[in-house]
Design a protein around this motif. Structure first.
Motif, PDB file in Angstrom:
ATOM      1  N   SER A  70       0.041   2.909   8.235  1.00 52.99           N
ATOM      2  CA  SER A  70       0.312   4.032   7.327  1.00 52.99           C
ATOM      3  C   SER A  70       0.926   3.542   6.024  1.00 52.99           C
ATOM      4  O   SER A  70       1.518   2.458   5.953  1.00 52.99           O
ATOM      5  N   MET A  71       0.783   4.354   4.980  1.00 52.02           N
ATOM      6  CA  MET A  71       1.254   3.984   3.649  1.00 52.02           C
ATOM      7  C   MET A  71       2.777   3.908   3.601  1.00 52.02           C
ATOM      8  O   MET A  71       3.477   4.666   4.278  1.00 52.02           O
ATOM      9  N   VAL A  72       3.280   2.983   2.794  1.00 51.55           N
ATOM     10  CA  VAL A  72       4.723   2.881   2.561  1.00 51.55           C
ATOM     11  C   VAL A  72       5.145   4.023   1.645  1.00 51.55           C
ATOM     12  O   VAL A  72       4.556   4.221   0.583  1.00 51.55           O
ATOM     13  N   ALA A  73       6.144   4.772   2.051  1.00 57.61           N
ATOM     14  CA  ALA A  73       6.594   5.925   1.256  1.00 57.61           C
ATOM     15  C   ALA A  73       8.112   6.038   1.339  1.00 57.61           C
ATOM     16  O   ALA A  73       8.655   6.617   2.286  1.00 57.61           O
ATOM     17  N   ILE A  74       8.802   5.479   0.357  1.00 51.22           N
ATOM     18  CA  ILE A  74      10.262   5.557   0.335  1.00 51.22           C
ATOM     19  C   ILE A  74      10.782   6.178  -0.959  1.00 51.22           C
ATOM     20  O   ILE A  74      11.976   6.261  -1.180  1.00 51.22           O
TER      21      ILE A  74
ATOM     22  N   GLN B 251       0.853  -1.189   0.000  1.00 50.66           N
ATOM     23  CA  GLN B 251       0.000   0.000   0.000  1.00 50.66           C
ATOM     24  C   GLN B 251       0.888   1.238   0.000  1.00 50.66           C
ATOM     25  O   GLN B 251       1.566   1.525   0.982  1.00 50.66           O
ATOM     26  N   SER B 252       0.897   1.956  -1.114  1.00 55.53           N
ATOM     27  CA  SER B 252       1.834   3.059  -1.272  1.00 55.53           C
ATOM     28  C   SER B 252       1.322   4.067  -2.287  1.00 55.53           C
ATOM     29  O   SER B 252       0.618   3.705  -3.236  1.00 55.53           O
ATOM     30  N   ASP B 253       1.686   5.338  -2.071  1.00 58.29           N
ATOM     31  CA  ASP B 253       1.398   6.384  -3.043  1.00 58.29           C
ATOM     32  C   ASP B 253       2.600   6.637  -3.945  1.00 58.29           C
ATOM     33  O   ASP B 253       2.563   7.521  -4.807  1.00 58.29           O
ATOM     34  N   ASP B 254       3.692   5.903  -3.724  1.00 56.85           N
ATOM     35  CA  ASP B 254       4.866   6.048  -4.581  1.00 56.85           C
ATOM     36  C   ASP B 254       4.506   5.637  -6.016  1.00 56.85           C
ATOM     37  O   ASP B 254       3.592   4.850  -6.228  1.00 56.85           O
ATOM     38  N   ARG B 255       5.250   6.161  -6.983  1.00 54.58           N
ATOM     39  CA  ARG B 255       4.908   5.864  -8.382  1.00 54.58           C
ATOM     40  C   ARG B 255       5.066   4.377  -8.683  1.00 54.58           C
ATOM     41  O   ARG B 255       4.404   3.853  -9.567  1.00 54.58           O
ATOM     42  N   PHE B 256       5.954   3.696  -7.956  1.00 54.64           N
ATOM     43  CA  PHE B 256       6.053   2.244  -8.072  1.00 54.64           C
ATOM     44  C   PHE B 256       6.308   1.687  -6.679  1.00 54.64           C
ATOM     45  O   PHE B 256       7.384   1.879  -6.123  1.00 54.64           O
ATOM     46  N   PRO B 257       5.312   1.000  -6.089  1.00 52.92           N
ATOM     47  CA  PRO B 257       5.456   0.503  -4.725  1.00 52.92           C
ATOM     48  C   PRO B 257       6.659  -0.427  -4.580  1.00 52.92           C
ATOM     49  O   PRO B 257       6.875  -1.316  -5.400  1.00 52.92           O
ATOM     50  N   THR B 258       7.452  -0.202  -3.531  1.00 54.93           N
ATOM     51  CA  THR B 258       8.623  -1.030  -3.285  1.00 54.93           C
ATOM     52  C   THR B 258       8.947  -1.015  -1.801  1.00 54.93           C
ATOM     53  O   THR B 258       8.425  -0.195  -1.044  1.00 54.93           O
ATOM     54  N   LEU B 259       9.796  -1.932  -1.389  1.00 51.90           N
ATOM     55  CA  LEU B 259      10.251  -2.020  -0.001  1.00 51.90           C
ATOM     56  C   LEU B 259      11.773  -2.017   0.011  1.00 51.90           C
ATOM     57  O   LEU B 259      12.412  -2.223  -1.030  1.00 51.90           O
ATOM     58  N   SER B 260      12.356  -1.806   1.178  1.00 51.92           N
ATOM     59  CA  SER B 260      13.809  -1.857   1.302  1.00 51.92           C
ATOM     60  C   SER B 260      14.181  -2.810   2.429  1.00 51.92           C
ATOM     61  O   SER B 260      13.432  -2.981   3.395  1.00 51.92           O
ATOM     62  N   GLN B 261      15.328  -3.428   2.287  1.00 53.78           N
ATOM     63  CA  GLN B 261      15.789  -4.409   3.266  1.00 53.78           C
ATOM     64  C   GLN B 261      15.888  -3.779   4.653  1.00 53.78           C
ATOM     65  O   GLN B 261      16.386  -2.669   4.813  1.00 53.78           O
TER      66      GLN B 261
ATOM     67  N   ALA C  57       2.727   4.747 -13.081  1.00 55.55           N
ATOM     68  CA  ALA C  57       1.387   4.244 -13.410  1.00 55.55           C
ATOM     69  C   ALA C  57       0.438   4.496 -12.252  1.00 55.55           C
ATOM     70  O   ALA C  57      -0.538   3.765 -12.070  1.00 55.55           O
ATOM     71  N   GLY C  58       0.739   5.525 -11.472  1.00 46.70           N
ATOM     72  CA  GLY C  58      -0.139   5.883 -10.368  1.00 46.70           C
ATOM     73  C   GLY C  58      -0.220   4.819  -9.300  1.00 46.70           C
ATOM     74  O   GLY C  58      -1.253   4.638  -8.669  1.00 46.70           O
ATOM     75  N   GLY C  59       0.894   4.085  -9.069  1.00 49.54           N
ATOM     76  CA  GLY C  59       0.905   3.047  -8.059  1.00 49.54           C
ATOM     77  C   GLY C  59       0.314   1.733  -8.527  1.00 49.54           C
ATOM     78  O   GLY C  59       0.178   0.800  -7.739  1.00 49.54           O
ATOM     79  N   LYS C  60      -0.028   1.631  -9.811  1.00 55.58           N
ATOM     80  CA  LYS C  60      -0.590   0.402 -10.360  1.00 55.58           C
ATOM     81  C   LYS C  60       0.444  -0.290 -11.234  1.00 55.58           C
ATOM     82  O   LYS C  60       1.533   0.237 -11.467  1.00 55.58           O
ATOM     83  N   GLN C  61       0.103  -1.456 -11.730  1.00 55.28           N
ATOM     84  CA  GLN C  61       1.021  -2.202 -12.580  1.00 55.28           C
ATOM     85  C   GLN C  61       1.101  -1.566 -13.959  1.00 55.28           C
ATOM     86  O   GLN C  61       0.084  -1.413 -14.635  1.00 55.28           O
ATOM     87  N   PRO C  62       2.311  -1.167 -14.402  1.00 56.65           N
ATOM     88  CA  PRO C  62       2.441  -0.601 -15.753  1.00 56.65           C
ATOM     89  C   PRO C  62       2.042  -1.620 -16.799  1.00 56.65           C
ATOM     90  O   PRO C  62       2.307  -2.812 -16.662  1.00 56.65           O
TER      91      PRO C  62
END
Length: 330
Positions: A113-117, A73-83, A176-181
């Protein structure tokens, strides 16, 4: 990368190494409402998946759970996580190609809360002309299965660095607005340019002209009719293709302009020598399903849905499963 593509990536790179999706024991019960915390053990940004170690020992077999980018769950342009990130998540079972696995769902930061990195990641980049400078060009192609594409930079830009005309764009930089391109080609786009540590120039934050994300709605000029929800049943479903048809209940009446578009679509099908198997049926895609419908949709399933119109005609969206007249969500 599609779910099937991810599975092939697992088998090719992690088969036999322990770094693969967690098999779901036949007697494993998932509490759909429970939330858990854990730490990101690894995340492969360009492949769109990783693994989380739950804080609760013994929660899942092997104490490691698979996470797919679409569940972040993220508003980033491409949702991702970090180690090393601490996260919160739910659990779900997912079946694909006959394999039942355990995966995370609705991944957030602790507390929900949303993931935002994105801002942190962008601050590490070196930009040509500055982070906010935008260039224009034509997207030759973008292939979501391969995770990259190429953009041809328009002529006329005064550049202080030897930036090539052909620039690589990777999945993480397709906004892609946080969706799959989606797969795209021959498309006017705008973007920034950044320089890697090895001196390669790549596309940054690619959008449609005007900064519009490359969403399905924007690409197909989709207009959702949000004032009405309809009921029907799934009469065709292609699990591997991720698409199907919904036959609305006989009592449902569509707006005149929508029905007219459906009539045109059916006439076009007949003109091609094909049979219209279900009159008034509405096309839908897996990405237009919400809640459990995205995992459990099947032929004969009772659903609710909204309508949209686009360049191709009419389709169904916000498709949800109905059980005993109650909408089920994840």
């Amino acid at each position: 990368m599609s779910w099937g593509g991810v599975q092939k990536h697992w088998l090719k790179n992690w088969g036999g190494s322990g770094r693969k999706p967690t098999p779901a024991p036949a007697d494993f019960e998932v509490d759909k409402d429970a939330r858990y915390t854990g730490e990101v053990a690894a995340y492969y940004k360009h492949s769109g998946y990783g693994f989380i170690v739950p804080d609760q020992e013994g929660l899942v077999p092997g104490d490691k759970i698979f996470v797919y980018w679409k569940n972040i769950q993220s508003d980033d342009r491409f949702p991702t996580l970090s180690q090393g990130m601490k996260v919160e998540f739910g659990l779900m079972k997912k079946k694909d190609e006959g394999v039942m696995t355990l995966c995370t769902k609705y991944v957030t930061l602790p507390g929900g809360s949303m993931v935002a990195i994105q801002d942190t990641e962008d601050s590490k980049k070196t930009f040509v002309g500055g982070q906010n400078l935008r260039y224009t060009g034509v997207l030759k192609f973008y292939d979501p299965e391969r995770g990259f594409g190429y953009v041809i930079l328009d002529d006329g830009f005064a550049l202080d660095e030897p930036v090539p005309k052909d620039l690589r764009v990777e999945t993480s930089e397709v906004n892609a607005g946080g969706k799959q391109p989606r797969a795209m080609k021959d498309l006017s786009v705008e973007f920034g340019i950044w320089k890697t540590e090895k001196g390669a120039y790549k596309v940054y934050n690619m959008t449609l002209p005007g900064g519009i994300p490359t969403t399905l709605e924007a690409l197909e000029h989709r207009k959702v009719l949000e004032d009405k929800t309809y009921t029907g049943k799934v009469v065709t479903w292609s699990w591997h293709g991720g698409w199907g048809w919904i036959l609305p209940d006989a009592s449902e009446v569509f707006p005149a302009d929508v029905q007219s578009k459906i009539d045109v679509m059916e006439a076009a099908t007949t003109a091609k020598g094909k049979k219209v198997e279900f009159v008034r049926a509405v096309y839908f895609r897996k990405q237009d399903c919400v809640g459990d419908a995205g995992q459990k949709v099947d032929k004969e399933a009772k659903v609710t849905f909204q309508l949209y119109t686009d360049d191709k005609g009419v389709g169904g969206t916000t498709v949800q499963l109905v059980v005993t007249d109650m909408v089920v969500t994840a």
